[in-house]
Design an enzyme around this catalytic site. Structure first.
Site, short mmCIF file in Angstrom:
data_model
loop_
_atom_site.label_atom_id
_atom_site.label_comp_id
_atom_site.label_asym_id
_atom_site.label_seq_id
_atom_site.Cartn_x
_atom_site.Cartn_y
_atom_site.Cartn_z
N LYS A 53 0.85 -1.26 0.17
CA LYS A 53 0.04 0.17 0.00
C LYS A 53 1.04 1.35 -0.09
CE LYS A 53 -3.82 -2.51 2.22
NZ LYS A 53 -4.54 -2.86 3.53
N GLN A 97 -4.86 -1.49 9.59
CA GLN A 97 -4.81 -2.97 8.94
C GLN A 97 -5.44 -3.82 9.84
OE1 GLN A 97 -3.68 -3.54 5.87
NE2 GLN A 97 -4.07 -5.56 6.08
N ASP A 120 -11.29 2.51 3.77
CA ASP A 120 -11.68 1.06 3.57
C ASP A 120 -13.47 0.83 3.58
OD1 ASP A 120 -9.76 -1.07 3.70
OD2 ASP A 120 -9.19 -0.60 5.84
#
Ligand code: GUN
Length: 284
Positions: A53, A97, A120
């Site tokens: 990422k 994460q 997200d």
């Protein structure tokens, strides 16, 4: 024999275009999209994802930051870090994460992220927006799959889509996105009775159950479009999908490979949504 949906090539094409859009935003409005990724602990898979990422964000021309916190970090400490980035207007996307260590309540953490920066799409507000048919931030994996359908001109209208797997990250948002495109959606999971028979009715089959080579040719109707979200290791450590590719490819009309299918699209959508979030921040 199925046509391969090349997620890697589409991801590269989109990321190249994105870098151009980012350069334009910078030149015209003086805004650089900022993404912060927060990683707690040392989960090996998460470390790889986070590094990828970071690389993609830098390649897109973003301001990119990774916050690595020790496994022992308390929930309060993590919430304090999130609060800092919620308040920092130079960051338009915040990603924590997953999975988090067991002593941290995932729901509390996701709730703490500013919904406007929740790239997200896991915040209940963004989940609710998606379920009410007005999506803003959408979980990246299903969003990437929708881009694949678009790029390959796969029509969803009126089609029977079967989703295997009901996670918040993939299965549930996938079902809603397909519904928004007027597919008829069946959301199945590991407890579904006669799963193979249900799957065999699908024109579009999306598999996200997290079991290597779970879907055999017995699950697939001739001519179906098969999307494999799986990322599993076989006994030799080789990366395999949830779909038994070789035999299913003989039946399907389109199929995604693993690797090189859904995976690269997920990261691309994370970058796209961070860019979109930066754009929206101009008008707030
Ligand atoms: N862990 C596995 N997939 C994801 C994802 O899409 N987002 C986050 N934050 N964590 C993950």
């Amino acid at each position: 024999m199925a046509q391969i949906i090349d997620g890697k090539a589409l991801a590269q094409k989109m990321q190249k275009k994105l870098a151009e859009k980012v350069a334009r935003l910078k030149a015209e409005k003086g805004i650089v999209p900022g993404l912060v990724v927060i990683l707690v602990g040392e989960n090996p898979a998460s470390q790889v994802y986070v590094r990828n990422k970071e690389h993609s964000a830098l390649a897109a021309g973003f301001k990119s930051q990774v916050v690595r916190l020790p496994e022992s970090t308390s929930q309060e400490e993590l919430l304090d870090v999130i609060a800092i980035y919620n308040a920092d207007t130079s960051f338009h996307g915040i990603l924590v994460q997953l999975p988090l260590p067991d002593h941290i309540n995932e729901e509390a953490v996701l709730l703490a992220i500013d919904p406007n920066k929740d790239v997200d799409g896991f915040h209940p507000m963004n989940m609710g927006r998606l379920w009410s048919g007005h999506p803003v931030m959408v979980p990246c994996t299903p969003a990437g799959i929708m881009e694949m359908f678009k790029d390959y001109h796969i029509d969803l209208e009126g089609k029977h889509a079967v989703v295997i797997g009901r996670s918040n990250i993939v299965g549930k948002p996938m079902a809603q996105l397909l519904l928004n495109k007027n597919a008829t959606v069946t959301l199945t999971h590991s407890r579904t009775h006669h799963l193979a028979e249900v799957a065999k009715k699908a024109d579009i089959l999306v598999v996200a159950i997290g079991r290597g080579h779970f879907v055999t040719k017995n699950f697939v109707k001739e001519g179906a479009v098969v999307i494999d979200v799986g990322m599993n290791r076989d006994e030799n450590g080789k990366l395999i999908g949830d779909v038994k590719y070789d035999e299913v490819a003989e039946l399907a009309s389109y199929i995604t490979p693993v690797p090189g299918g859904v995976g690269p699209m997920t990261i691309t959508m994370l970058m796209e949504q961070t860019y979109e979030s930066a754009l929206r921040s101009v008008n707030r």
